[in-house]
Design an enzyme around this catalytic site. Sequence first.
Site, PDB file in Angstrom:
ATOM      1  N   CYS B  33      38.537  39.006  43.012  1.00  0.00           N
ATOM      2  CA  CYS B  33      38.678  40.114  42.062  1.00  0.00           C
ATOM      3  C   CYS B  33      38.081  39.783  40.701  1.00  0.00           C
ATOM      4  O   CYS B  33      37.834  40.668  39.886  1.00  0.00           O
ATOM      5  CB  CYS B  33      40.140  40.471  41.862  1.00  0.00           C
ATOM      6  SG  CYS B  33      40.959  40.901  43.378  1.00  0.00           S
ATOM      7  N   CYS B 103      43.919  45.754  38.334  1.00  0.00           N
ATOM      8  CA  CYS B 103      43.200  44.511  38.620  1.00  0.00           C
ATOM      9  C   CYS B 103      43.365  43.470  37.532  1.00  0.00           C
ATOM     10  O   CYS B 103      43.434  42.282  37.814  1.00  0.00           O
ATOM     11  CB  CYS B 103      41.728  44.782  38.884  1.00  0.00           C
ATOM     12  SG  CYS B 103      40.869  45.578  37.532  1.00  0.00           S
TER      13      CYS B 103
END
Lengths: 389, 125
Positions: B33, B103
């Site tokens: 990520c 995120c």
Amino acid sequence: MKKTYLDHGATTQVNPDVLEVMLPFLGEFYGNPSSIHSFGRETKKALEEAREKVAAGIGAEPREIVFTSGGTESDNIAIRGVARALQKKGNHLITSAVEHHAVLDACLALKKEGYELTVLPVDEYGMVSAKDVEAAITDKTILISIMMANNEVGTVMPVAEIGKLARERGITFHTDAVQAIGLLPLDVNDLSCDLLSLSAHKFYGPKGVGILYVRKGAKLDVFNFGGAQERRMRPGTENVPGIIGMAKAVEVVVADREKRAARISSLRDKLIQGLLKIEDTKLNGHPEQRLPGNVNVSVKYVEGESMILSLDLKGIAASSGSACTSGSLDPSHVLIAMGLDHQLAHGSLRMTLGTDNTEEEIDYVLEVMPEIVARLRSMSSVYTGSKKE
Amino acid sequence: MYTGKVMEHFTNPRNVGEIENADGVGEVGNMKCGDIMRIYIKVNDQDVIEDVKFRTFGCGAAIATSSVVTEMVKGKNLDEALEITNKKVAEELGGLPENKMHCSNLAADALHKAIEDLKSKRNQK
């Protein structure tokens, strides 16, 4: 603060000469080119002159030029149009893993509709191999779409060779040349392409207008219906000011291409060499087969968006292939296809140079970058310290 | 796209670094990520967080949330620290862009992990 624009791959500033020729068509000359009265005739004449200029700039005939709203629309009209028109002949499409999403996603959508799709891999430099294209061709192949130069890493593809392969086998060949015009030699006959996409705002023209070159005899189905404009391939009243401006932009960038490309290349090389002096950095893309204005490096231990923000605070505009800047949860599909690990993909920095950049600007970037990298590394959870210490 | 407060923390992050012999260390995120946050805490005998530091690989939001959470938690006891949530961290920064909420807004999770780490170390003693 002085601003330094190094994001010409995203968009460019409209050339003053381009703006000047557009203005009358936002004012005095407003007729619809489809009208038969004097207002319409004036703009129709200008529109057809623009078509001639564009055609001359890429070695095409005027009737092979279709005006569109930009690169994305050109790619979609081309890919979907060919796939549909030739479905009786075959159902196999070939593209590459590093295409712009306008091409890649159009191909993936066709795959969902039942077409066979080969997405060719690339090497570590982001290069598509003509041999791989040749090996992927079957008797069902109806379309090959490979970009002329990659927008993220600047790798220049062997499109003339691929075009020749396609031509010999009677397969339609499309190339997205959005990043290439005005920087690389571009002649539709040298490329043996049947379809080619361009976008005005990438070469100092206005936004919202583009070109699809359609070789005489190429078969395309249409998906939008309306008037008879652009030989029905792109119905709707033409963006006259945009088209007039775009034609001027083609004229300008093609005329001084070699000189400009050489100047931009030398700035690019200076910037690349300077950035690679920073410890633990890596050049992305091909070292030689590279767009004159493209710089793409990965900076280990730091994330791309934080570099972009830091540069922005110094007045420098750049971009990155990190997930944060790609608008999705994944980093750049191009960098991943080239085999970069996630850290290097997230830590990528793209600087794309243009006509207006100067050596002083490059010096300034090289002056501030080491501090930015050092600061972000000092905060980084994955930084293990300089090897030099 | 970022608030002034996010940019302020990004530009002048508080409590960057590591704590040697920290009482608790918490790490969240992953390289896929593109965000990895690590928070170190030191508590006194009243369970008050005396010192806190962070190191973060990540975007502007990841760095700013890490920085602000260290500021929010310093001087708090462990129970108060556990009440800090990712949502509160984002609010403290005047909000985050929608795409960053999931995120990059993990700093409170890193803090909670550091506290868990501290507790499990104590249980081993």
